[in-house]
Scaffold this motif. Structure first.
Motif, PDB file in Angstrom:
ATOM      1  N   LEU A   1     -33.282  60.651 -62.540  1.00  9.04           N
ATOM      2  CA  LEU A   1     -33.795  61.931 -62.052  1.00  9.04           C
ATOM      3  C   LEU A   1     -33.720  62.922 -63.203  1.00  9.04           C
ATOM      4  O   LEU A   1     -32.733  62.972 -63.933  1.00  9.04           O
ATOM      5  CB  LEU A   1     -32.933  62.474 -60.898  1.00  9.04           C
ATOM      6  CG  LEU A   1     -32.885  61.679 -59.591  1.00  9.04           C
ATOM      7  CD1 LEU A   1     -32.045  62.435 -58.557  1.00  9.04           C
ATOM      8  CD2 LEU A   1     -34.288  61.422 -59.060  1.00  9.04           C
TER       9      LEU A   1
ATOM     10  N   LEU B   1     -36.168  62.496 -49.022  1.00  8.48           N
ATOM     11  CA  LEU B   1     -35.072  61.658 -49.475  1.00  8.48           C
ATOM     12  C   LEU B   1     -35.347  60.180 -49.205  1.00  8.48           C
ATOM     13  O   LEU B   1     -34.846  59.314 -49.907  1.00  8.48           O
ATOM     14  CB  LEU B   1     -33.763  62.106 -48.817  1.00  8.48           C
ATOM     15  CG  LEU B   1     -33.325  63.522 -49.219  1.00  8.48           C
ATOM     16  CD1 LEU B   1     -32.042  63.908 -48.490  1.00  8.48           C
ATOM     17  CD2 LEU B   1     -33.125  63.636 -50.725  1.00  8.48           C
TER      18      LEU B   1
ATOM     19  N   ALA C   1     -27.744  61.606 -57.347  1.00  9.89           N
ATOM     20  CA  ALA C   1     -28.159  60.609 -58.339  1.00  9.89           C
ATOM     21  C   ALA C   1     -27.072  59.546 -58.497  1.00  9.89           C
ATOM     22  O   ALA C   1     -27.360  58.347 -58.463  1.00  9.89           O
ATOM     23  CB  ALA C   1     -28.451  61.287 -59.682  1.00  9.89           C
TER      24      ALA C   1
ATOM     25  N   TYR D   1     -38.133  58.671 -49.760  1.00  9.97           N
ATOM     26  CA  TYR D   1     -38.823  58.122 -50.925  1.00  9.97           C
ATOM     27  C   TYR D   1     -37.845  57.872 -52.063  1.00  9.97           C
ATOM     28  O   TYR D   1     -37.943  56.881 -52.772  1.00  9.97           O
ATOM     29  CB  TYR D   1     -39.937  59.055 -51.399  1.00  9.97           C
ATOM     30  CG  TYR D   1     -41.112  59.039 -50.466  1.00  9.97           C
ATOM     31  CD1 TYR D   1     -41.604  57.829 -49.981  1.00  9.97           C
ATOM     32  CD2 TYR D   1     -41.725  60.207 -50.063  1.00  9.97           C
ATOM     33  CE1 TYR D   1     -42.666  57.798 -49.103  1.00  9.97           C
ATOM     34  CE2 TYR D   1     -42.789  60.191 -49.195  1.00  9.97           C
ATOM     35  CZ  TYR D   1     -43.262  58.981 -48.716  1.00  9.97           C
ATOM     36  OH  TYR D   1     -44.315  58.956 -47.860  1.00  9.97           O
ATOM     37  N   LEU D   2     -36.910  58.776 -52.210  1.00  7.18           N
ATOM     38  CA  LEU D   2     -35.914  58.586 -53.273  1.00  7.18           C
ATOM     39  C   LEU D   2     -35.204  57.259 -53.104  1.00  7.18           C
ATOM     40  O   LEU D   2     -34.857  56.595 -54.070  1.00  7.18           O
ATOM     41  CB  LEU D   2     -34.876  59.702 -53.232  1.00  7.18           C
ATOM     42  CG  LEU D   2     -35.160  60.919 -54.075  1.00  7.18           C
ATOM     43  CD1 LEU D   2     -33.904  61.764 -54.176  1.00  7.18           C
ATOM     44  CD2 LEU D   2     -35.635  60.521 -55.461  1.00  7.18           C
ATOM     45  N   ARG D   3     -34.977  56.903 -51.857  1.00  2.00           N
ATOM     46  CA  ARG D   3     -34.300  55.634 -51.580  1.00  2.00           C
ATOM     47  C   ARG D   3     -35.218  54.451 -51.880  1.00  2.00           C
ATOM     48  O   ARG D   3     -34.789  53.435 -52.396  1.00  2.00           O
ATOM     49  CB  ARG D   3     -33.877  55.626 -50.104  1.00  2.00           C
ATOM     50  CG  ARG D   3     -33.138  54.392 -49.647  1.00  2.00           C
ATOM     51  CD  ARG D   3     -33.158  54.308 -48.124  1.00  2.00           C
ATOM     52  NE  ARG D   3     -34.530  54.284 -47.635  1.00  2.00           N
ATOM     53  CZ  ARG D   3     -34.900  54.607 -46.396  1.00  2.00           C
ATOM     54  NH1 ARG D   3     -34.010  55.022 -45.523  1.00  2.00           N
ATOM     55  NH2 ARG D   3     -36.166  54.536 -46.033  1.00  2.00           N
TER      56      ARG D   3
ATOM     57  N   SER E   1     -40.413  65.933 -52.443  1.00  2.51           N
ATOM     58  CA  SER E   1     -40.154  64.531 -52.143  1.00  2.51           C
ATOM     59  C   SER E   1     -39.139  64.438 -51.015  1.00  2.51           C
ATOM     60  O   SER E   1     -38.169  65.181 -50.962  1.00  2.51           O
ATOM     61  CB  SER E   1     -39.663  63.787 -53.365  1.00  2.51           C
ATOM     62  OG  SER E   1     -38.505  64.373 -53.862  1.00  2.51           O
TER      63      SER E   1
ATOM     64  N   LEU F   1     -36.663  53.909 -59.077  1.00  3.97           N
ATOM     65  CA  LEU F   1     -36.419  54.856 -60.167  1.00  3.97           C
ATOM     66  C   LEU F   1     -35.168  54.456 -60.931  1.00  3.97           C
ATOM     67  O   LEU F   1     -34.284  53.800 -60.384  1.00  3.97           O
ATOM     68  CB  LEU F   1     -36.192  56.259 -59.600  1.00  3.97           C
ATOM     69  CG  LEU F   1     -37.377  56.958 -58.957  1.00  3.97           C
ATOM     70  CD1 LEU F   1     -36.891  58.163 -58.164  1.00  3.97           C
ATOM     71  CD2 LEU F   1     -38.384  57.377 -60.032  1.00  3.97           C
TER      72      LEU F   1
ATOM     73  N   LEU G   1     -37.982  60.510 -62.552  1.00  2.37           N
ATOM     74  CA  LEU G   1     -38.659  61.485 -61.689  1.00  2.37           C
ATOM     75  C   LEU G   1     -38.552  62.864 -62.337  1.00  2.37           C
ATOM     76  O   LEU G   1     -37.494  63.490 -62.334  1.00  2.37           O
ATOM     77  CB  LEU G   1     -38.038  61.451 -60.284  1.00  2.37           C
ATOM     78  CG  LEU G   1     -38.822  62.112 -59.162  1.00  2.37           C
ATOM     79  CD1 LEU G   1     -40.276  61.646 -59.118  1.00  2.37           C
ATOM     80  CD2 LEU G   1     -38.152  61.835 -57.823  1.00  2.37           C
TER      81      LEU G   1
ATOM     82  N   PHE H   1     -37.612  67.293 -61.286  1.00  2.00           N
ATOM     83  CA  PHE H   1     -37.023  67.021 -59.973  1.00  2.00           C
ATOM     84  C   PHE H   1     -36.495  68.297 -59.322  1.00  2.00           C
ATOM     85  O   PHE H   1     -35.824  69.110 -59.948  1.00  2.00           O
ATOM     86  CB  PHE H   1     -35.891  65.991 -60.062  1.00  2.00           C
ATOM     87  CG  PHE H   1     -35.348  65.647 -58.705  1.00  2.00           C
ATOM     88  CD1 PHE H   1     -36.115  64.912 -57.812  1.00  2.00           C
ATOM     89  CD2 PHE H   1     -34.105  66.094 -58.308  1.00  2.00           C
ATOM     90  CE1 PHE H   1     -35.640  64.614 -56.540  1.00  2.00           C
ATOM     91  CE2 PHE H   1     -33.623  65.795 -57.034  1.00  2.00           C
ATOM     92  CZ  PHE H   1     -34.392  65.057 -56.152  1.00  2.00           C
TER      93      PHE H   1
ATOM     94  N   GLU I   1     -42.806  64.260 -58.364  1.00  2.00           N
ATOM     95  CA  GLU I   1     -42.757  64.090 -56.910  1.00  2.00           C
ATOM     96  C   GLU I   1     -44.134  64.266 -56.289  1.00  2.00           C
ATOM     97  O   GLU I   1     -44.551  63.499 -55.427  1.00  2.00           O
ATOM     98  CB  GLU I   1     -41.804  65.129 -56.302  1.00  2.00           C
ATOM     99  CG  GLU I   1     -40.372  64.969 -56.744  1.00  2.00           C
ATOM    100  CD  GLU I   1     -39.583  66.242 -56.464  1.00  2.00           C
ATOM    101  OE1 GLU I   1     -39.056  66.346 -55.360  1.00  2.00           O
ATOM    102  OE2 GLU I   1     -39.512  67.116 -57.336  1.00  2.00           O
TER     103      GLU I   1
END
Ligand code: C2E
Ligand code: MG
Ligand code: MG
Ligand code: MG
Length: 270
Positions: free
Chosen positions: A200, A189, A227, A191-193, A187, A197, A179, A182, A153
């Protein structure tokens, strides 16, 4: 610099500082030699599913030092980062991993094992990072979908736009991203979207406390749910006990890496 400060300024290193500088210089020099003389080794740690089958491995670099023996990455990766040596070193790791994938492609029971490798910030920031990865894949003939690049992250937050663009470019070649560590970084959320990736990797600090700390269980359950909702795989690192594995599987995490299944070992031992 001391000269610019004027002739009345007296400057000196204290002995500790001087020793630090000399040690660093010596380490940097021997790290260069390590690369040239082939003293790096890639160790492999299995990643196992809930039925105990190996799904892949993580490649972890070691330095086989002629006098000091096996040096763990924590003792040389930071300096390699600072000096830029991480770039050729990371390239060596990618090459070694891809060559191993090609060897496994000949073995029916191992041909779908994937290899995860750790990518450092400085490496990802190289303007030609994408080209370098693509070139190693092309030159070795490794299947890109079996190569997984582990990013953290913190690294992604250094320059999210650059990272997203490079990840998207590599994703077009079917290279995948995990990632790492984790939950320990910052990070958002969002960015997770946005990040392309595929996995996780739950940090071992959460796994450690499973069974003793209800909040650790809640965190694991939340990561797994998130996830799943984002369509990502989830793996736990640092699994050391059957109790931890049990708690992980009860909360929907079905892939594991840790001493319970095997330590990082040379390929012959794997
Ligand atoms: P990481 O990527 O999070 O790797 C996991 C670390 O946890 C490894 O340490 C591994 O040996 C250790 N580990 C695995 N299972 C267990 C367990 O059950 N219990 C405990 N206590 N530890 C476990 P290692 O090999 O010393 O690597 C440390 C870090 O060095 C890695 O953390 C990664 O960030 C970095 N690293 C390793 N290889 C490379 C590389 O090729 N390139 C770069 N840039 N970084 C690397
Ligand atoms: Mg890792
Ligand atoms: Mg990790
Ligand atoms: Mg870690």
């Amino acid at each position: 610099r001391a000269k610019e400060d004027g002739r009345n300024t007296v400057r000196f290193f204290n002995p500790e500082m001087q020793q630090g500088v000399l040690e660093r210089l010596a380490l940097e020099k021997s790290l260069r030699i390590a690369l040239q003389e082939g003293q790096l080794r890639l160790f492999y740690q299995p990643q196992v599913d809930h039925q105990g089958r190996i799904t892949g491995v993580e490649g972890l670099v070691r330095w086989q030092h002629p006098q000091r023996g096996l040096v763990p990455p924590g003792e040389f990766i930071p300096l390699a980062e600072e000096t830029g040596l991480i770039v050729p070193m990371g390239q060596w790791v990618l090459q070694a991993a891809c060559e191993q994938l090609v060897r496994w492609a000949q073995v029916p029971e191992r041909r779908d094992w994937c290899i995860a490798v750790n990518i450092s910030g400085r490496q990802l920031r190289q303007p030609d990072f994408v080209a370098q990865v693509v070139q190693v894949l092309a030159q070795t003939g490794a299947a890109p979908e079996l190569l997984k690049l582990e990013l953290t992250e913190t690294l992604l937050l250094e320059n999210p736009q650059d990272a997203i663009q490079k990840m998207a470019a590599l994703q077009k070649y079917r290279v995948r991203f995990s990632l790492d560590d984790f939950g320990t970084g910052y990070s958002s959320l969002a960015y997770l979207r946005d990040l392309p990736l595929s996995q996780l990797k739950i940090d071992k600090s959460f796994v450690n406390n499973l069974g003793q700390d209800d909040r650790a269980t809640a965190i694991v359950r939340t990561i797994v749910t998130m996830a799943n909702n984002l369509g990502l795989d989830v793996i736990a690192e640092g699994v050391e006990t059957a109790e931890q594995q049990q708690a992980l599987s009860a909360n929907g995490c079905l892939i594991y890496q840790g001493y319970l299944f095997g330590k990082p070992v040379p390929i012959e031992e794997l």
